[in-house]
Design a protein around this motif. Structure first.
Motif, PDB file in Angstrom:
ATOM      1  N   LEU A 307      -4.668  12.595 -19.327  1.00  0.00           N
ATOM      2  CA  LEU A 307      -4.469  11.571 -20.349  1.00  0.00           C
ATOM      3  C   LEU A 307      -3.385  10.566 -19.984  1.00  0.00           C
ATOM      4  O   LEU A 307      -3.249   9.530 -20.625  1.00  0.00           O
ATOM      5  CB  LEU A 307      -4.102  12.241 -21.688  1.00  0.00           C
ATOM      6  N   ALA A 308      -2.598  10.881 -18.986  1.00  0.00           N
ATOM      7  CA  ALA A 308      -1.502   9.974 -18.613  1.00  0.00           C
ATOM      8  C   ALA A 308      -2.059   8.677 -18.048  1.00  0.00           C
ATOM      9  O   ALA A 308      -2.964   8.680 -17.207  1.00  0.00           O
ATOM     10  CB  ALA A 308      -0.597  10.652 -17.592  1.00  0.00           C
ATOM     11  N   ASP A 309      -1.543   7.560 -18.523  1.00  0.00           N
ATOM     12  CA  ASP A 309      -1.970   6.244 -18.047  1.00  0.00           C
ATOM     13  C   ASP A 309      -0.899   5.647 -17.153  1.00  0.00           C
ATOM     14  O   ASP A 309       0.302   5.777 -17.417  1.00  0.00           O
ATOM     15  CB  ASP A 309      -2.209   5.285 -19.233  1.00  0.00           C
ATOM     16  N   ASN A 310      -1.389   4.967 -16.108  1.00  0.00           N
ATOM     17  CA  ASN A 310      -0.502   4.204 -15.238  1.00  0.00           C
ATOM     18  C   ASN A 310       0.644   5.051 -14.692  1.00  0.00           C
ATOM     19  O   ASN A 310       1.802   4.627 -14.675  1.00  0.00           O
ATOM     20  CB  ASN A 310       0.074   2.995 -15.991  1.00  0.00           C
ATOM     21  N   SER A 311       0.320   6.238 -14.274  1.00  0.00           N
ATOM     22  CA  SER A 311       1.356   7.112 -13.732  1.00  0.00           C
ATOM     23  C   SER A 311       1.655   6.719 -12.289  1.00  0.00           C
ATOM     24  O   SER A 311       0.961   5.908 -11.683  1.00  0.00           O
ATOM     25  CB  SER A 311       0.883   8.570 -13.793  1.00  0.00           C
ATOM     26  N   GLY A 312       2.683   7.318 -11.756  1.00  0.00           N
ATOM     27  CA  GLY A 312       3.044   7.063 -10.371  1.00  0.00           C
ATOM     28  C   GLY A 312       2.348   7.996  -9.412  1.00  0.00           C
ATOM     29  O   GLY A 312       2.765   8.102  -8.240  1.00  0.00           O
ATOM     30  N   ASP A 313       1.288   8.698  -9.842  1.00  0.00           N
ATOM     31  CA  ASP A 313       0.567   9.604  -8.955  1.00  0.00           C
ATOM     32  C   ASP A 313      -0.256   8.816  -7.937  1.00  0.00           C
ATOM     33  O   ASP A 313      -0.560   7.633  -8.131  1.00  0.00           O
ATOM     34  CB  ASP A 313      -0.365  10.505  -9.765  1.00  0.00           C
ATOM     35  N   LEU A 314      -0.633   9.499  -6.879  1.00  0.00           N
ATOM     36  CA  LEU A 314      -1.499   8.902  -5.863  1.00  0.00           C
ATOM     37  C   LEU A 314      -2.932   8.896  -6.378  1.00  0.00           C
ATOM     38  O   LEU A 314      -3.493   9.939  -6.706  1.00  0.00           O
ATOM     39  CB  LEU A 314      -1.410   9.705  -4.561  1.00  0.00           C
ATOM     40  N   VAL A 315      -3.536   7.714  -6.460  1.00  0.00           N
ATOM     41  CA  VAL A 315      -4.905   7.541  -6.951  1.00  0.00           C
ATOM     42  C   VAL A 315      -5.740   6.903  -5.857  1.00  0.00           C
ATOM     43  O   VAL A 315      -5.316   5.898  -5.252  1.00  0.00           O
ATOM     44  CB  VAL A 315      -4.943   6.682  -8.229  1.00  0.00           C
ATOM     45  N   MET A 316      -6.924   7.488  -5.591  1.00  0.00           N
ATOM     46  CA  MET A 316      -7.811   6.949  -4.551  1.00  0.00           C
ATOM     47  C   MET A 316      -9.256   7.002  -5.013  1.00  0.00           C
ATOM     48  O   MET A 316      -9.636   7.856  -5.820  1.00  0.00           O
ATOM     49  CB  MET A 316      -7.670   7.754  -3.249  1.00  0.00           C
TER      50      MET A 316
END
Length: 736
Positions: A307-316
């Motif tokens: 549910l987290a939006d615009n997190s600093g996680d790596l997204v690909m």
């Protein structure tokens, strides 16, 4: 007619008939062949796990089939017809009572059920039902006319109670899939451990010269730690069947006591089986509760990540050929690589020990679709490895070419993995220690002198059994502990079975014990001493306290968490209404916290959250509550505000003092806050108070942040709001 009542057909009725009849025939035939009382009655509890999952009004055909099975078994053994009918009815009634009590307390048994509560209710229900059934059977069989009526009643009651606990818990585990699914995935290891327990049990029970039955505890506890409820239930069942056969056949260590009757041997076997349950059940319940809480925590973390939006996680976004169509800029902060350096497939960055496993997960996801979660090591540009928790979902490609892409989200969980590894190491050490959980077994004569103590006492107190035997309880335990034990000893000497807990200190270490006093009776039923069975439960008490602390504290800031806050608010509001005082609730939100994370990284964000939490902790007074209820959201609750003016001054002071510049070691971060507060009178609803404060916080953010807004509720016309009418009047205090 019965087939129509049962949606699954007639097979459950045949199964209930065969199960109840077979177990009854086994117990009765074995006892009569050896001229001894029934040591273990399993027929009544065998259907508990089956019937407790459905209402009794729909399960009566199964109960009727069980009654027919017991009736047929007794009739086959040439018992009188009327006696067969009455005793069969008593046994079915015992099963129905236990099922009804459990159903009233636990209508649905789910993975979220607290098994400590379920076990307590089940044992108490079995105790009451077994007692009623035993009394009814004595009346039917006219056993009260016998000289050894107490021994007969004791043996009959124990046979039913212990059998109900064993067979009831076994059947409940069998029909509850989430209790046995995971252990059965390691069927070979389970079979090996059960074989070891069975071999040791058989060995100690056929040894006629030396009482070695205590040797079954280490392998039983090993089963509990490795396989949880499955290991406990099957392990105790193996021991119980072995002990019941040994006592009935008059072989093994239970035959060492000279001159006792078969009934007394059955009592000794039942006592040993009961002690075995007491040793294994608390450990299994504590471990299962720990597993349940850990699973809930993991599920909560997963839902929050999704549910987290615009997190600093790596997204690909990854194509079928491995090309990465999109890589989020956070790869620079996470792994040190530039986006263009990470566009092409880089399986070489995966740790060699994880490559095959991750490749298999990707293949499975491509073949079956859905989602998958994996934790593996990924190489940083500097050369070291980070633990990455990755969540991947197979979705249709946005390019519209009919292909399926993988949406990948990964986050750094290195610190968490290290903590988990440390926890696993700690648990391994705990298992090593608890493999030898002390179960001190002693016999005390009528002069309060020890006549027997097993060697486990050396592990507890350091005392040698030879130095204890012949001395009194007062001499061995000292004045203070003896004063606590004496009332229980007196009750045991009076013929009562006593179970209690106590805490004491040995060799400078505080320890907690559970003690079970059982009267030692002669052939005439006269008490001639007491058996004392003592188990150390210190580690269980410590685990319960630690779990309670973890459940109510935020690990990052040290403040109370949302769960603790939600539990305290209703009582807080009720107390305020009883004393006719106002309640002030303030929501504090860090402005632009996402920007801080994106700019400086999550580590800096964690430092900011910790500093804000410490600042809030210093600002509150005794009796007030401060908690972290969200990512960057805090709450303050107090009930010592006398009026609206004082409340507004408190909120303004809180807002002003939360402006700070934090030295994070990486950069100086200036932090501002948005505060929404509500002061309420005579409000019992926690949701309503939170809604007022949340509305105020929304107004503060709508006004451009770095400000506060204030709402008053329940003060009538005195709060100065001319635009509202009625009993609920609200005023917005705006900061200019």
């Amino acid at each position: 007619m019965l087939a129509k009542r049962d949606t699954h057909g007639l097979w459950p009725l045949f199964a209930a008939f065969a199960l109840s009849g077979g177990l009854s025939l086994y117990a009765l035939a074995l006892a009569r062949a050896n001229h001894s009382p029934v040591a273990l009655w399993l027929a009544n509890g065998a259907l508990v796990g089956w019937l407790v999952q459905r209402p009794l009004v729909r399960a009566w055909p199964v109960l009727l089939a069980s009654f027919v099975g017991i009736f047929a078994a007794k009739l086959y053994l040439d018992d009188p017809l009327l006696q067969c009918l009455l005793l069969g009815a008593c046994n079915v009634l015992e099963t129905a009572i236990v099922c009804h009590v459990i159903q009233r307390r636990f209508p649905n048994i789910t993975p979220d059920t607290r098994f400590t509560d379920l076990a307590r209710v089940g044992v108490l229900a079995a105790l009451a039902a077994s007692l009623l059934c035993s009394l009814a059977m004595m009346c039917i069989l006219n056993w009260w006319t016998q000289m050894d009526v107490l021994m007969v009643a004791n043996t009959l009651f124990r046979a039913h109670f212990v059998g109900m606990v064993l067979s009831g818990s076994t059947s409940l585990v069998i029909v509850t899939p989430y209790l046995w699914r995971a252990p059965l995935a390691r069927i070979g290891i389970l079979a090996r451990d059960l074989g070891m327990l069975a071999a040791i049990t058989a060995g100690v029970l056929v040894e006629p010269r030396v009482p070695l039955v205590f040797l079954v505890y280490p392998p039983l506890l090993w089963l509990v730690f490795r396989h949880r409820f499955v290991g406990m239930v099957i392990g105790v069942a193996i021991i119980a069947l072995g002990v019941s056969l040994a006592t009935t056949l008059g072989i093994g260590p239970f035959n060492l006591v000279v001159g006792v009757t078969p009934a007394f041997r059955a009592v000794m076997g039942q006592v040993f089986i009961g002690v075995t349950c007491l040793v294994a059940l608390p450990v299994a319940l504590a471990l299962s509760e720990q597993d349940r809480l850990r699973k809930q925590m993991q599920e909560s973390e997963l839902r929050y990540r999704l549910l987290a939006d615009n997190s600093g996680d790596l997204v690909m976004r990854i194509r079928a050929n491995g090309d990465r169509m999109y890589v989020s800029p956070s790869v620079k902060d996470l792994l040190g690589w530039e986006v263009d350096q990470f566009q092409r497939p880089r399986p070489d960055l995966i740790h060699p020990d994880d490559r095959e496993r991750i490749a298999a997960e990707v293949v499975r996801l491509r073949m079956h679709g859905g989602t998958t979660t994996a934790t593996y090591r990924l190489q940083h540009k500097d050369g070291h490895y980070l633990w990455i928790e990755a969540f991947a979902r197979l979705v249709p490609s946005p390019d519209g070419d009919g292909a399926m892409d993988i949406i990948y989200t990964g986050r750094d969980v290195t610190e968490r993995v290290r903590i988990e590894q440390a926890l696993m190491e700690s648990q391994s050490q705990l298992r090593t220690v608890t493999d030898n959980i002390p179960a001190v077994i002693a016999r005390i004569d009528m002069n309060e002198r020890y006549t027997y103590v097993n060697r486990y006492v050396e592990h507890v107190s350091g005392e040698v059994p030879a130095e204890i035997i012949g001395r009194t309880v007062h001499e061995v335990r000292g004045n203070a502990l003896y004063d606590r034990l004496k009332p229980y000893l007196e009750r045991a000497y009076a013929g009562h079975t006593v179970m209690f807990e106590y805490e004491t200190t040995y060799r400078g270490k505080p320890m907690h014990f559970q003690c079970h006093y059982v009267p030692d009776r002669d052939a005439q039923g006269k008490v001639r001493g007491v058996y004392a069975l003592t188990n150390e439960i210190t580690h269980i008490k410590n685990t319960e306290r630690e779990l309670l602390r973890i459940a109510h504290q935020d690990s990052l800031t040290g403040l109370a968490n949302r769960r603790y806050f939600s539990e305290r608010v209703p009582a807080f509001l009720k107390q305020a209404q009883q004393h006719d005082i106002a309640v002030l609730l303030a929501l504090v939100d860090i402005d632009n916290f996402k920007t801080i994370n994106d700019t400086y990284g999550h580590a800096v964000g964690d430092v900011v959250l910790a500093e804000v939490g410490q600042c809030l902790q210093k600002l509150i007074r005794e009796g007030e509550i401060v908690a972290r209820i969200g990512g960057d959201e805090f709450v303050v609750l107090c009930n010592d505000i006398n009026n609206i003016k004082q409340a507004q001054a408190f909120v303004q002071s809180l807002w002003e003092r939360l402006h700070m510049t934090i030295d994070t070691g990486v950069a100086q971060v200036t932090v501002s806050m948005s505060v929404g507060a509500a002061i309420c009178m005579n409000e019992l609803s926690a949701d309503a108070v939170m809604k007022f404060a949340d509305d105020a916080l929304y107004k503060a953010k709508e006004a451009g942040r770095d400000t506060y807004r204030f709402l008053a509720h329940g003060f009538g016309d005195n709060d100065g709001n001319d635009g509202n009418s009625g009993n609920e009047q609200i005023k917005l205090r705006r900061v200019q």
